[in-house]
Design a protein around this motif. Sequence first.
Motif, PDB file in Angstrom:
ATOM      1  N   LEU A  25       7.740  -0.731 -29.247  1.00 29.15           N
ATOM      2  CA  LEU A  25       7.957  -1.830 -28.206  1.00 29.15           C
ATOM      3  C   LEU A  25       8.338  -1.372 -26.950  1.00 29.15           C
ATOM      4  N   SER A  26       8.933   0.062 -27.086  1.00 32.21           N
ATOM      5  CA  SER A  26       9.478   0.827 -25.899  1.00 32.21           C
ATOM      6  C   SER A  26       8.110   1.089 -24.889  1.00 32.21           C
ATOM      7  N   GLU A  27       7.081   1.698 -25.906  1.00 31.09           N
ATOM      8  CA  GLU A  27       5.979   1.935 -25.188  1.00 31.09           C
ATOM      9  C   GLU A  27       5.184   0.931 -24.533  1.00 31.09           C
ATOM     10  N   ARG A  28       5.040  -0.201 -25.257  1.00 33.61           N
ATOM     11  CA  ARG A  28       4.472  -1.612 -24.684  1.00 33.61           C
ATOM     12  C   ARG A  28       5.255  -2.107 -23.357  1.00 33.61           C
ATOM     13  N   ALA A  29       6.679  -2.053 -23.367  1.00 28.54           N
ATOM     14  CA  ALA A  29       7.471  -2.413 -22.030  1.00 28.54           C
ATOM     15  C   ALA A  29       7.085  -1.571 -20.971  1.00 28.54           C
ATOM     16  N   ASP A  30       6.992  -0.331 -21.429  1.00 29.93           N
ATOM     17  CA  ASP A  30       6.583   1.002 -20.115  1.00 29.93           C
ATOM     18  C   ASP A  30       5.263   0.861 -19.844  1.00 29.93           C
ATOM     19  N   ALA A  31       4.360   0.352 -20.720  1.00 27.63           N
ATOM     20  CA  ALA A  31       3.082   0.404 -20.259  1.00 27.63           C
ATOM     21  C   ALA A  31       2.875  -0.909 -19.216  1.00 27.63           C
ATOM     22  N   LEU A  32       3.676  -1.943 -19.579  1.00 26.69           N
ATOM     23  CA  LEU A  32       3.715  -3.275 -19.064  1.00 26.69           C
ATOM     24  C   LEU A  32       4.185  -3.024 -17.571  1.00 26.69           C
ATOM     25  N   GLY A  33       5.201  -2.251 -17.536  1.00 24.77           N
ATOM     26  CA  GLY A  33       5.805  -1.758 -15.958  1.00 24.77           C
ATOM     27  C   GLY A  33       4.730  -1.099 -15.232  1.00 24.77           C
ATOM     28  N   ARG A  34       4.011   0.061 -15.897  1.00 30.91           N
ATOM     29  CA  ARG A  34       3.019   0.736 -15.242  1.00 30.91           C
ATOM     30  C   ARG A  34       1.829   0.122 -14.606  1.00 30.91           C
ATOM     31  N   HIS A  35       1.601  -0.916 -15.432  1.00 32.80           N
ATOM     32  CA  HIS A  35       0.234  -1.951 -14.965  1.00 32.80           C
ATOM     33  C   HIS A  35       0.740  -2.874 -13.857  1.00 32.80           C
ATOM     34  N   GLY A  36       1.872  -3.452 -14.130  1.00 33.90           N
ATOM     35  CA  GLY A  36       2.647  -4.121 -12.961  1.00 33.90           C
ATOM     36  C   GLY A  36       2.636  -3.526 -11.594  1.00 33.90           C
ATOM     37  N   LEU A  37       3.050  -2.039 -11.621  1.00 35.33           N
ATOM     38  CA  LEU A  37       3.004  -1.081 -10.294  1.00 35.33           C
ATOM     39  C   LEU A  37       1.784  -1.249  -9.925  1.00 35.33           C
ATOM     40  N   LYS A  38       0.766  -0.925 -10.791  1.00 36.41           N
ATOM     41  CA  LYS A  38      -0.738  -0.669 -10.299  1.00 36.41           C
ATOM     42  C   LYS A  38      -1.072  -1.954  -9.580  1.00 36.41           C
ATOM     43  N   VAL A  39      -0.533  -3.272 -10.018  1.00 35.49           N
ATOM     44  CA  VAL A  39      -1.278  -4.350  -9.657  1.00 35.49           C
ATOM     45  C   VAL A  39      -0.589  -4.637  -7.881  1.00 35.49           C
ATOM     46  N   GLU A  40       0.631  -4.209  -7.945  1.00 36.08           N
ATOM     47  CA  GLU A  40       1.491  -4.294  -6.873  1.00 36.08           C
ATOM     48  C   GLU A  40       0.905  -3.343  -5.802  1.00 36.08           C
ATOM     49  N   LYS A  41       0.420  -2.374  -5.987  1.00 37.72           N
ATOM     50  CA  LYS A  41      -0.320  -1.173  -5.180  1.00 37.72           C
ATOM     51  C   LYS A  41      -1.648  -1.662  -4.832  1.00 37.72           C
ATOM     52  N   ALA A  42      -2.496  -2.057  -5.502  1.00 36.29           N
ATOM     53  CA  ALA A  42      -3.651  -2.546  -5.582  1.00 36.29           C
ATOM     54  C   ALA A  42      -3.934  -3.707  -4.600  1.00 36.29           C
ATOM     55  N   LEU A  43      -2.720  -4.659  -4.535  1.00 37.95           N
ATOM     56  CA  LEU A  43      -2.696  -5.979  -3.763  1.00 37.95           C
ATOM     57  C   LEU A  43      -1.999  -5.521  -2.574  1.00 37.95           C
ATOM     58  N   GLU A  44      -1.246  -4.711  -2.412  1.00 37.85           N
ATOM     59  CA  GLU A  44      -0.679  -4.281  -0.953  1.00 37.85           C
ATOM     60  C   GLU A  44      -1.847  -3.439  -0.296  1.00 37.85           C
ATOM     61  N   GLN A  45      -2.694  -2.791  -0.890  1.00 35.19           N
ATOM     62  CA  GLN A  45      -3.554  -2.097  -0.066  1.00 35.19           C
ATOM     63  C   GLN A  45      -4.647  -3.067   0.244  1.00 35.19           C
ATOM     64  N   LEU A  46      -4.944  -3.914  -0.433  1.00 34.93           N
ATOM     65  CA  LEU A  46      -5.830  -5.106   0.002  1.00 34.93           C
ATOM     66  C   LEU A  46      -5.261  -5.823   1.055  1.00 34.93           C
ATOM     67  N   ARG A  47      -4.189  -6.338   1.114  1.00 38.33           N
ATOM     68  CA  ARG A  47      -3.455  -7.126   2.261  1.00 38.33           C
ATOM     69  C   ARG A  47      -3.410  -6.110   3.535  1.00 38.33           C
ATOM     70  N   GLU A  48      -3.117  -4.875   3.328  1.00 36.06           N
ATOM     71  CA  GLU A  48      -2.604  -4.037   4.643  1.00 36.06           C
ATOM     72  C   GLU A  48      -3.964  -3.744   5.084  1.00 36.06           C
ATOM     73  N   ARG A  49      -5.009  -3.415   4.515  1.00 42.89           N
ATOM     74  CA  ARG A  49      -6.345  -2.919   4.832  1.00 42.89           C
ATOM     75  C   ARG A  49      -7.059  -4.234   5.566  1.00 42.89           C
ATOM     76  N   THR A  50      -6.914  -5.569   4.725  1.00 46.85           N
ATOM     77  CA  THR A  50      -7.689  -6.423   5.490  1.00 46.85           C
ATOM     78  C   THR A  50      -7.010  -6.932   6.609  1.00 46.85           C
ATOM     79  N   ALA A  51      -5.846  -6.808   6.674  1.00 48.36           N
ATOM     80  CA  ALA A  51      -5.185  -6.899   7.955  1.00 48.36           C
ATOM     81  C   ALA A  51      -5.351  -6.283   9.071  1.00 48.36           C
ATOM     82  N   ALA A  52      -5.650  -4.867   8.867  1.00 49.05           N
ATOM     83  CA  ALA A  52      -6.127  -3.835   9.783  1.00 49.05           C
ATOM     84  C   ALA A  52      -7.441  -4.150  10.183  1.00 49.05           C
TER      85      ALA A  52
END
Length: 113
Positions: A25-52
């Motif tokens: 359960l601990s590993e699942r929660a950790d993996a979920l958090g890592r995937h969430g951070l990857k989504v945030e980073k990918a969406l942030e890059q998309l927004r920033e570079r599209t705006a630029a």
Amino acid sequence: MSVRPPRFFDRHHSTGLNVLEYELLSERADALGRHGLKVEKALEQLRERTAAGCGADQRQALLDAAADAVWAFFIQREICGLRDQRDLIRRYEIPKEVLARVGIVRKPEPGRS
């Protein structure tokens, strides 16, 4: 001299299986958090570079990367028993262009493996 387990184990009726379940359960929660951070980073890059004002090819690559991150996150959430993705889509403000690409398997470009 008698040997008995520590009181911590006695009190919670902990077994090797309970410890393993906790670790999983601990590993699942950790993996979920890592995937969430990857989504945030990918969406942030998309927004920033599209705006630029990035080029069309770069934007397509950013959309693909964001869709891949979102897809992996959806899968990880389902592994954890979280089947409804609507709240996630609202919370991360995932664009429809990204959602339309989720789960698509792209052919490798010529010259790339």
